[in-house]
Each structure stands twice: as structure tokens, then as C-alpha cells.
Design a protein around this motif. Sequence first.
Motif, PDB file in Angstrom:
ATOM      1  N   GLU A 185      -5.070 -10.551   6.530  1.00 19.17           N
ATOM      2  CA  GLU A 185      -3.847  -9.889   6.492  1.00 19.17           C
ATOM      3  C   GLU A 185      -3.535  -8.885   5.854  1.00 19.17           C
ATOM      4  OE1 GLU A 185       0.813 -11.628   5.844  1.00 19.17           O
ATOM      5  OE2 GLU A 185      -0.469 -12.575   7.232  1.00 19.17           O
ATOM      6  N   VAL A 186      -3.087  -7.777   6.154  1.00 23.95           N
ATOM      7  CA  VAL A 186      -2.938  -6.582   5.152  1.00 23.95           C
ATOM      8  C   VAL A 186      -1.053  -6.395   5.225  1.00 23.95           C
ATOM      9  CG1 VAL A 186      -2.987  -4.010   4.860  1.00 23.95           C
ATOM     10  CG2 VAL A 186      -4.998  -5.467   5.831  1.00 23.95           C
ATOM     11  N   PRO A 187      -0.683  -6.516   4.089  1.00 22.72           N
ATOM     12  CA  PRO A 187       0.902  -6.531   3.789  1.00 22.72           C
ATOM     13  C   PRO A 187       1.591  -5.531   4.464  1.00 22.72           C
ATOM     14  CG  PRO A 187      -0.351  -6.251   1.883  1.00 22.72           C
ATOM     15  CD  PRO A 187      -1.362  -6.409   2.622  1.00 22.72           C
ATOM     16  N   SER A 188       2.710  -5.553   5.118  1.00 26.12           N
ATOM     17  CA  SER A 188       3.536  -4.412   5.523  1.00 26.12           C
ATOM     18  C   SER A 188       4.363  -3.821   4.445  1.00 26.12           C
ATOM     19  CB  SER A 188       4.209  -4.911   6.740  1.00 26.12           C
ATOM     20  OG  SER A 188       5.030  -5.887   6.387  1.00 26.12           O
ATOM     21  N   ILE A 189       4.727  -2.682   4.600  1.00 26.00           N
ATOM     22  CA  ILE A 189       5.623  -2.035   3.615  1.00 26.00           C
ATOM     23  C   ILE A 189       6.829  -1.629   4.161  1.00 26.00           C
ATOM     24  CG2 ILE A 189       5.634  -0.009   1.885  1.00 26.00           C
ATOM     25  CD1 ILE A 189       2.723  -0.163   1.999  1.00 26.00           C
ATOM     26  N   VAL A 190       8.119  -2.005   3.539  1.00 20.73           N
ATOM     27  CA  VAL A 190       9.273  -1.204   3.814  1.00 20.73           C
ATOM     28  C   VAL A 190       9.551   0.050   3.243  1.00 20.73           C
ATOM     29  CG1 VAL A 190      11.840  -1.574   3.546  1.00 20.73           C
ATOM     30  CG2 VAL A 190      10.203  -3.635   3.977  1.00 20.73           C
ATOM     31  N   VAL A 191       9.478   1.043   4.322  1.00 22.16           N
ATOM     32  CA  VAL A 191      10.105   2.442   3.918  1.00 22.16           C
ATOM     33  C   VAL A 191      11.359   2.643   3.890  1.00 22.16           C
ATOM     34  CG1 VAL A 191       9.636   4.721   4.249  1.00 22.16           C
ATOM     35  CG2 VAL A 191       7.860   3.247   4.800  1.00 22.16           C
ATOM     36  N   LYS A 192      11.821   2.837   2.910  1.00 23.56           N
ATOM     37  CA  LYS A 192      13.407   3.234   2.631  1.00 23.56           C
ATOM     38  C   LYS A 192      13.641   4.619   2.522  1.00 23.56           C
ATOM     39  CE  LYS A 192      14.262  -0.965   0.088  1.00 23.56           C
ATOM     40  NZ  LYS A 192      14.712  -1.585  -1.225  1.00 23.56           N
TER      41      LYS A 192
END
Length: 311
Positions: free
Chosen positions: A304-311
Motif C-alpha cells: 500500500e502506497v499512502p495517499s496525500i491530501v492536496v490543499k
Amino acid sequence: MRKIIILMLVLFMVGTTVGMAMAESSLQDVKANGDYKIGVILKTLANPFWVSMEQGILDEAEKQGVEVDIYAVSQEGDANEQLRLFENLLNKDYDGIAFAPITPVNLIPSIVKANDQGIPVVNLDERVPQEPLRNRGGFVYSFVTTNNVKVGGQAAEFVIEQLPDGGKVAVIEGMAGNASGEDRKMGFTNIIRSNSKFEIVASQPADWDRIKAIDVTRNIMTRNPDVKAIYACNDTMALGAVKALENMGKLDEVIVVGTDGIPEAVKSVDEGRLSSTIKQDPYNIGVTGLRLLIQALNIPAEVEVPSIVVK
């Protein structure tokens, strides 16, 4: 998913041979991450070479804490029986399978089925050619053996060293179409033919068999009584050649070189009967092959590759 990950690695590795020294150093830290159940198919257990490989596999299995079952056909040349044996293993819930094919191509259908089932496979000793395997949609995780062309070349260099004045030589081949035997023969003949003092007057198969090698040697010497050296592509045949020459009263006149370094051959060298044997290391081929298979099994089924929240 495991199958996809392994395939990506194989596409990078395909076409390469695992060098023993490099493989051993890079695999020293491989430890089983699970209670793996592994099946191994060897060519035969009637030859000390394969018994030594079996012991290497079993010793490494004990060290790793994995379950290993080792199989072999009743006759070394029975390629069809070996294929049926592989087919049976595919129904026994093995996590991985290592195999030494009797011919380069006899196990390709089963390799492809193992790939389809997501079972990693490692090729020992006799190399499966990559192109026909790829054409069937198949692959192996890795391959480990000795450089058999070099083995034959070393035998030729020994003969040349022992016979500075040159002479006629003969080759006792393994089984027709067997890649290991063909490579040894090629390595030997290439070096011998590069020396103008030598002539290869006969090259005949004896199917890895001692009794057949006795008959082949007798035929060679009857037709070419001035042969000075015989190279046999394994020790079993070399010992047959020694026996034939003893029976003919010619052992003191002919150099006999074998291949594998099995205990009986080494003893014969010590006794001054067999001139030399080119020793391989089947024990560590077995150890390395099992470590490679464990390495394949240790690959995570999912990453699993972590997702990133783009703000």
C-alpha cells in the motif's frame, strides 16, 4: 498480486545466470517470513551429484524452518514422467516449486500453469530456454547453476596440459538435447579444436549411464586404438570409461576426465585410475536455489502506497 510483482522482477532479471558467488553473498540474509511449503523436483536421486543437491536443500530448509518435499523420477531420462510429477505438485498446495528439468523444454507446460496459479518457480541446473518459455507466456523467478561451458573448457585445458605433444581425443556425451551436457561438450571441443596438435575423432552419447559408457568406450577404442584422452560429460560415464579401458588393458595409455566431482570419482582420482574430474558444487546449488525461492515467497502480496491530501 504476488504473480504480478514476481513477473516485474523477472522481466528485469530474464536472460541472466545467477553467479554462485554473487548469489550466495546477496542471499545470505534471506529468511523465511512464513511457514512455507515447497516442492522440489530433481532429475534423479540415483546419482551422487543430485543426492548432494538434495542434502543442500534439506539442510537449508531445516535452517529456514520451512517444509520441503523432494521428488525425482525413477529413471533420469524419463521426461514424460517428470512432467506428470510436476502436474501432480500443482495440485498439492505448494507455495513454491524448484525444478531441474530432464530436457530444456519438457516442463514448460507445467511452468506456465504454475505461473497462472501464482506459484513462484526456480529453475535449477538445466536451464529452460527463455524464448520458447516466453512464447508460451511463462517465466521463472530465477535460475542457478554452474557455467557448464567453462566446465568443459577446464577439462580440455587439463588434457592439453597433460599431453603437450597433442593427440587424438574422444568425447562421451550425456543425453541428446540435454543443455548441460551440450554446453560441457561445446566448452571442451572449442578449446581442443583451437589447438592444432589435437584431433577429436569421436563424440558419442552414453545417456549419463555407466554401462552405456563402457560400451561406447569399447567402440571408440576399437575404431581408434590410438586415442590418448577421453572426456566424459559426467563422472558416472567417466567411471564407465575407466572400467572399459581396464578391461582392455589400456588404462595406462589413455587420460580420462570426468565431470561433477562425485565421491566415487574423487576416490578414483586418488587411486590413480580416473585422471581428473571437474568438480561442481551441487550442495550449494541446492542451498542457493531454495534461498531464491524463499526470497520470491517473501515478496509482499500487496503493497500500500499512502495517499496525500492536496490543499
